[in-house]
Design an enzyme around this catalytic site. Sequence first.
Site, PDB file in Angstrom:
ATOM      1  N   CYS A  16       7.063   0.016   9.815  1.00 29.56           N
ATOM      2  CA  CYS A  16       6.248  -0.757   8.871  1.00 29.56           C
ATOM      3  C   CYS A  16       6.296  -2.190   9.354  1.00 29.56           C
ATOM      4  O   CYS A  16       7.386  -2.727   9.617  1.00 29.56           O
ATOM      5  CB  CYS A  16       6.830  -0.655   7.462  1.00 29.56           C
ATOM      6  SG  CYS A  16       6.100  -1.826   6.285  1.00 29.56           S
ATOM      7  N   THR A  17       5.144  -2.809   9.482  1.00 26.20           N
ATOM      8  CA  THR A  17       5.104  -4.143  10.088  1.00 26.20           C
ATOM      9  C   THR A  17       5.784  -5.196   9.207  1.00 26.20           C
ATOM     10  O   THR A  17       6.223  -6.228   9.704  1.00 26.20           O
ATOM     11  CB  THR A  17       3.661  -4.533  10.434  1.00 26.20           C
ATOM     12  OG1 THR A  17       2.832  -4.406   9.260  1.00 26.20           O
ATOM     13  CG2 THR A  17       3.101  -3.650  11.535  1.00 26.20           C
ATOM     14  N   HIS A  18       5.886  -4.945   7.904  1.00 24.48           N
ATOM     15  CA  HIS A  18       6.621  -5.873   7.035  1.00 24.48           C
ATOM     16  C   HIS A  18       8.097  -5.965   7.447  1.00 24.48           C
ATOM     17  O   HIS A  18       8.712  -7.022   7.338  1.00 24.48           O
ATOM     18  CB  HIS A  18       6.565  -5.398   5.574  1.00 24.48           C
ATOM     19  CG  HIS A  18       5.318  -5.793   4.840  1.00 24.48           C
ATOM     20  ND1 HIS A  18       4.092  -5.266   5.129  1.00 24.48           N
ATOM     21  CD2 HIS A  18       5.131  -6.654   3.807  1.00 24.48           C
ATOM     22  CE1 HIS A  18       3.188  -5.780   4.294  1.00 24.48           C
ATOM     23  NE2 HIS A  18       3.797  -6.626   3.490  1.00 24.48           N
ATOM     24  N   TYR A  65       0.823  -1.220   0.000  1.00 27.86           N
ATOM     25  CA  TYR A  65       0.000   0.000   0.000  1.00 27.86           C
ATOM     26  C   TYR A  65       0.862   1.279   0.000  1.00 27.86           C
ATOM     27  O   TYR A  65       0.417   2.339  -0.413  1.00 27.86           O
ATOM     28  CB  TYR A  65      -0.851   0.056   1.280  1.00 27.86           C
ATOM     29  CG  TYR A  65      -2.123  -0.749   1.325  1.00 27.86           C
ATOM     30  CD1 TYR A  65      -2.458  -1.682   0.347  1.00 27.86           C
ATOM     31  CD2 TYR A  65      -3.006  -0.566   2.389  1.00 27.86           C
ATOM     32  CE1 TYR A  65      -3.637  -2.414   0.438  1.00 27.86           C
ATOM     33  CE2 TYR A  65      -4.189  -1.283   2.479  1.00 27.86           C
ATOM     34  CZ  TYR A  65      -4.499  -2.215   1.503  1.00 27.86           C
ATOM     35  OH  TYR A  65      -5.669  -2.932   1.599  1.00 27.86           O
ATOM     36  N   GLY A  66       2.074   1.150   0.558  1.00 29.91           N
ATOM     37  CA  GLY A  66       2.834   2.335   0.979  1.00 29.91           C
ATOM     38  C   GLY A  66       3.191   3.364  -0.071  1.00 29.91           C
ATOM     39  O   GLY A  66       3.440   4.522   0.257  1.00 29.91           O
ATOM     40  N   CYS A  98      -1.033  -2.282  10.470  1.00 26.98           N
ATOM     41  CA  CYS A  98      -0.368  -1.657   9.325  1.00 26.98           C
ATOM     42  C   CYS A  98      -0.119  -0.187   9.671  1.00 26.98           C
ATOM     43  O   CYS A  98      -1.075   0.559   9.925  1.00 26.98           O
ATOM     44  CB  CYS A  98      -1.300  -1.769   8.121  1.00 26.98           C
ATOM     45  SG  CYS A  98      -0.729  -0.899   6.670  1.00 26.98           S
ATOM     46  N   ASN A  99       1.138   0.208   9.692  1.00 26.44           N
ATOM     47  CA  ASN A  99       1.451   1.610   9.994  1.00 26.44           C
ATOM     48  C   ASN A  99       0.884   2.544   8.943  1.00 26.44           C
ATOM     49  O   ASN A  99       0.475   3.668   9.245  1.00 26.44           O
ATOM     50  CB  ASN A  99       2.970   1.804  10.064  1.00 26.44           C
ATOM     51  CG  ASN A  99       3.578   1.127  11.262  1.00 26.44           C
ATOM     52  OD1 ASN A  99       3.867  -0.062  11.223  1.00 26.44           O
ATOM     53  ND2 ASN A  99       3.754   1.857  12.339  1.00 26.44           N
ATOM     54  N   THR A 100       0.894   2.075   7.688  1.00 23.61           N
ATOM     55  CA  THR A 100       0.452   2.936   6.591  1.00 23.61           C
ATOM     56  C   THR A 100      -1.027   3.286   6.735  1.00 23.61           C
ATOM     57  O   THR A 100      -1.407   4.466   6.664  1.00 23.61           O
ATOM     58  CB  THR A 100       0.727   2.222   5.241  1.00 23.61           C
ATOM     59  OG1 THR A 100       2.115   1.861   5.194  1.00 23.61           O
ATOM     60  CG2 THR A 100       0.379   3.098   4.075  1.00 23.61           C
TER      61      THR A 100
HETATM   62  N1  DGL Z   1       2.806  -3.423   6.630  1.00 21.53           N
HETATM   63  C1  DGL Z   1       2.345  -2.140   6.289  1.00 21.53           C
HETATM   64  C2  DGL Z   1       2.880  -1.035   7.177  1.00 21.53           C
HETATM   65  O1  DGL Z   1       3.056  -1.304   8.347  1.00 21.53           O
HETATM   66  C3  DGL Z   1       2.170  -1.817   4.846  1.00 21.53           C
HETATM   67  C4  DGL Z   1       3.340  -1.856   3.926  1.00 21.53           C
HETATM   68  C5  DGL Z   1       2.839  -1.642   2.532  1.00 21.53           C
HETATM   69  O2  DGL Z   1       1.819  -2.255   2.191  1.00 21.53           O
HETATM   70  O3  DGL Z   1       3.461  -0.852   1.818  1.00 21.53           O
HETATM   71  O4  DGL Z   1       3.077   0.073   6.766  1.00 21.53           O
END
Ligand code: DGL
Length: 242
Positions: free
Chosen positions: A176-178, A41-42, A72-74
């Site tokens: 970002c959780t990823h 999403y970012g 998700c931080n985003t």
């Molecule tokens: N895991 C997500 C976060 O914490 C989203 C990363 C992404 O989708 O770009 O921001």
Amino acid sequence: MLPFTAVFDSGVGGLTVLRALAQRCPRERFGYFGDNANAPYGNRSPEEIERLAFAAFRRLACHPLKAAVVACNTVTAVCVEKLRAAFSFPVFGVEPAVRPAVLRGGKVLLLATRATLESARVRALLAKTGGCVRAHCPARLAGEIEKNIFSLARADVEGCLAPLSRGGYDAVVLGCTHYVFVKERIEKALGCPAFDGNVGTADHFAASMNICSKITKKEGAIAPFFLGKAAKHNKNVYFSLK
Ligand code: DGL
């Protein structure tokens, strides 16, 4: 279906939050939904991120929800307040663990997606730190992790961080959780400890929902379940987590 707490992310990143939640609240029923088809999403616009998050929440709201955790931080940075206003169940978000990193002193780096760093929410958070936190968006990193989740050795983590390797940072915040999937590699590449907010999120959730973390041998822990088209994929990733 029994009431449960939904955990939502663009893809696999939120599984790292789910693990912390499940460890902290072993008798809580968690259902995970990842929008993997649309991840990452970012690099999308705030409007698009909001549209995707609302579409996911509308689907989740068809189930008997106790609460939802935006893992998700985003999405948290872009629209958690709007989600809270639109849905009647409690909505929790995730915040970059800037505070514990700043408290150690020295030069702190916040790594997060473009949408997170450009959000008013995170800009306000950084403004409170008095200028000791630098922020950087490794634009390809979440996508590299999402794409190579079963063969992370292939993810070009070091390449994504190359512009930062001589930064002389004392701590790095994983916004970002990823990124939590490659925490050790980030620490090695930047030569400093990394902070993520997952345990803090789980503690905050447990305290707010008044959830006891004790389990008896007889009861055992409840395993999370997985929703949506990527359910099987996310389940396999979750159960492969160390
Ligand atoms: N895991 C997500 C976060 O914490 C989203 C990363 C992404 O989708 O770009 O921001």
